[in-house]
Design a protein around this motif. Sequence first.
Motif, mmCIF file in Angstrom:
data_model
loop_
_atom_site.group_PDB
_atom_site.id
_atom_site.type_symbol
_atom_site.label_atom_id
_atom_site.label_comp_id
_atom_site.label_asym_id
_atom_site.label_seq_id
_atom_site.Cartn_x
_atom_site.Cartn_y
_atom_site.Cartn_z
ATOM 1 N N GLY A 310 0.507 -0.803 0.024
ATOM 2 C CA GLY A 310 -0.173 -0.104 0.112
ATOM 3 C C GLY A 310 0.665 1.630 -0.106
ATOM 4 O O GLY A 310 2.086 0.822 0.001
ATOM 5 N N TRP A 311 0.601 2.465 -0.100
ATOM 6 C CA TRP A 311 1.364 3.670 0.174
ATOM 7 C C TRP A 311 -0.001 5.329 0.156
ATOM 8 O O TRP A 311 -1.264 4.640 0.046
ATOM 9 N N ILE A 312 0.601 6.067 1.328
ATOM 10 C CA ILE A 312 0.141 7.028 1.317
ATOM 11 C C ILE A 312 0.436 7.997 0.513
ATOM 12 O O ILE A 312 1.982 8.540 0.223
ATOM 13 N N LEU A 313 0.169 8.913 -0.534
ATOM 14 C CA LEU A 313 0.147 9.787 -1.174
ATOM 15 C C LEU A 313 0.334 11.046 -0.237
ATOM 16 O O LEU A 313 -1.553 11.375 -0.631
ATOM 17 N N ILE A 314 1.171 12.128 -0.383
ATOM 18 C CA ILE A 314 0.760 13.333 0.891
ATOM 19 C C ILE A 314 0.785 14.729 -0.360
ATOM 20 O O ILE A 314 1.547 15.125 -0.759
ATOM 21 N N HIS A 315 -0.529 15.195 -0.261
ATOM 22 C CA HIS A 315 -0.843 15.964 -1.264
ATOM 23 C C HIS A 315 -1.055 17.226 -0.054
ATOM 24 O O HIS A 315 -2.015 17.267 0.323
ATOM 25 N N ASP A 316 0.011 18.138 -0.311
ATOM 26 C CA ASP A 316 0.043 19.558 0.707
ATOM 27 C C ASP A 316 0.766 20.786 -0.037
ATOM 28 O O ASP A 316 1.632 21.418 0.314
ATOM 29 N N ARG A 317 0.172 21.007 -1.124
ATOM 30 C CA ARG A 317 0.819 21.704 -1.901
ATOM 31 C C ARG A 317 1.021 23.394 -1.235
ATOM 32 O O ARG A 317 2.144 23.709 -1.885
ATOM 33 N N ASN A 318 -0.154 23.782 -0.257
ATOM 34 C CA ASN A 318 0.111 24.438 0.896
ATOM 35 C C ASN A 318 0.600 24.523 1.944
ATOM 36 O O ASN A 318 0.903 25.614 2.515
ATOM 37 N N ASP A 319 1.824 23.790 2.148
ATOM 38 C CA ASP A 319 2.436 23.577 3.167
ATOM 39 C C ASP A 319 1.519 23.272 4.033
ATOM 40 O O ASP A 319 2.404 24.131 6.097
ATOM 41 N N ILE A 320 -0.148 22.965 4.955
ATOM 42 C CA ILE A 320 -0.451 23.547 5.645
ATOM 43 C C ILE A 320 0.441 22.020 6.810
ATOM 44 O O ILE A 320 -0.176 22.256 7.851
ATOM 45 N N PHE A 321 0.104 20.693 5.852
ATOM 46 C CA PHE A 321 1.153 19.921 6.435
ATOM 47 C C PHE A 321 2.440 19.670 6.976
ATOM 48 O O PHE A 321 2.829 19.639 8.990
ATOM 49 N N GLY A 322 2.892 20.637 6.574
ATOM 50 C CA GLY A 322 4.775 21.317 6.786
ATOM 51 C C GLY A 322 5.232 19.861 6.903
ATOM 52 O O GLY A 322 4.822 19.008 7.122
ATOM 53 N N GLN A 327 7.466 14.140 8.901
ATOM 54 C CA GLN A 327 8.252 13.498 9.930
ATOM 55 C C GLN A 327 7.813 12.412 11.111
ATOM 56 O O GLN A 327 7.921 11.357 10.702
ATOM 57 N N GLY A 328 5.846 13.136 11.265
ATOM 58 C CA GLY A 328 5.465 12.459 12.383
ATOM 59 C C GLY A 328 4.996 11.070 11.481
ATOM 60 O O GLY A 328 4.886 10.191 12.120
ATOM 61 N N LEU A 329 4.747 10.827 10.139
ATOM 62 C CA LEU A 329 4.712 9.699 9.354
ATOM 63 C C LEU A 329 5.727 8.933 9.408
ATOM 64 O O LEU A 329 5.615 7.529 9.258
ATOM 65 N N VAL A 330 7.045 10.022 8.955
ATOM 66 C CA VAL A 330 8.269 8.621 8.904
ATOM 67 C C VAL A 330 8.610 7.851 10.396
ATOM 68 O O VAL A 330 8.742 6.696 10.287
#
Length: 474
Positions: A310-322, A327-330
């Motif tokens: 499986g996978w997670i695709l991180i979509h965060d163009r406005n850098d809200i997750f930052g 790093q939390g996912l890592v």
Amino acid sequence: MCSRMDNKSYLVQMSGNGVHSKTMVKAKGLNGKGLHGNGVHHVSVNGSLYPAKTKSRRQRWEVKPSEMANNTLNPIRAIVDGMKLTPNPDKPMIALSIGDPTVFGNLPTDDAVLQALKDAIDSQKYNGYAPSVGYLKSRQAVANFYSCPEAPLEGEDVILTSGCSQAIELAVSVLCNPGDNILIPCPGFSLYKTLAVSMGIEVRLYNLLPEKSWEIDLQHMESLIDERTSCLIVTNPSNPCGSVFSKEHLQKIVKVASKHCVPILADEIYSDMVFPGCNCPSMASLSSDVPILSCGGLAKRWLVPGWRMGWILIHDRNDIFGSEIRQGLVKLSQRILGACTIIQGALESILNNTPQSFYSDTISFLKSNSEICFNKLSTVPGLNPVKPSGAMYLMVGIDMDHFPDFKNDVDFTERLVTEQSVFCLPATAFEYPNFFRIVVTVPEALMIEACARIAEFCQRHHRPYGCDSNDLDQ
């Protein structure tokens, strides 16, 4: 630690970076105590610990499961395990309950997928540990496969996981704290609630509308949001409904999330498994500001659920997750060492070399079986199937007023097994009573036979309004 050698003590202290330092100290230890205030222990040569004070020992064995274990419940297993499933010995069992497309052997994966795996094994390159988030080359392959101008991706935006289920678990874990709440579709995939409750997260169910092909009741969903809402889960295409949201409806969902600043967990494991004539854009391609964690994998589209990729695709163009969410996912991925390395090694070839005809043939089969099932059950008195547009499922409503022999959908489906040897999953498992779910991956002949048996069962037990079985016996 302090070990005693030649009447001298050596203090071995581990710093936060994992580096050991060794300092000679007095044989009696620091300040004459066996335990230093900063947590450094004095240990003898045989490894025994000198405690600062004597503690009372336990008088008897008492080992109990953790609160997380006690709070973990799979609703499907809880319901199915409690059912009395005794098939009719005169009729072969037909299970329409299992969301595994490989069960009947009629939907093998493509030869290109198998060859990719064989090549990965033969290369001897993928027998060791990979980074917890996956090989960068494999992550880049996923990014290239799903990237689009509206939602661009790089390898660093991908976390590889042990199946889509772990992707969902990591996404919920990184976004939510105990006491937060998450919004979950009803009916919806039961794993969402299983994970949330075990983590101390409140579950709030928003309604899907069968009369609108299972669109979200947006007003109801929005009414559930408050300052502790940490995540909105959207499943598209849907398990258990087989529905596919239109672009316009997805845009309305994103608008609500944007208004209330709630990130979205998009469960898109069935993405692209949509019937001809339907369109299924990714949620990220429609979002200009809402950050989205999209969860997917090989399981369903490539028909290899047991491979656990499986996978997670991180979509965060406005850098809200930052950097903090990334790093939390890592960090969370480091709790186990990620997805199977052999499958990671095959991933680039699987994505690049699987022929379009394989996807098309799979969709064609699922659509055909769905139409057979829907058309047949639409003619059965007391049943109200909702036409699907994708995935592998079809939901059927039961007009319980016409079936007084049964208390609910669980009783209905249990008796269906007893009399007709057909097992459909009662939708109470998805917190949506008086429906049942059919999996449409069975061979066509079995689908036709199963529908005929369901029709026979309903004709036997169906009653007009105001008439129960006792009236007919008089």
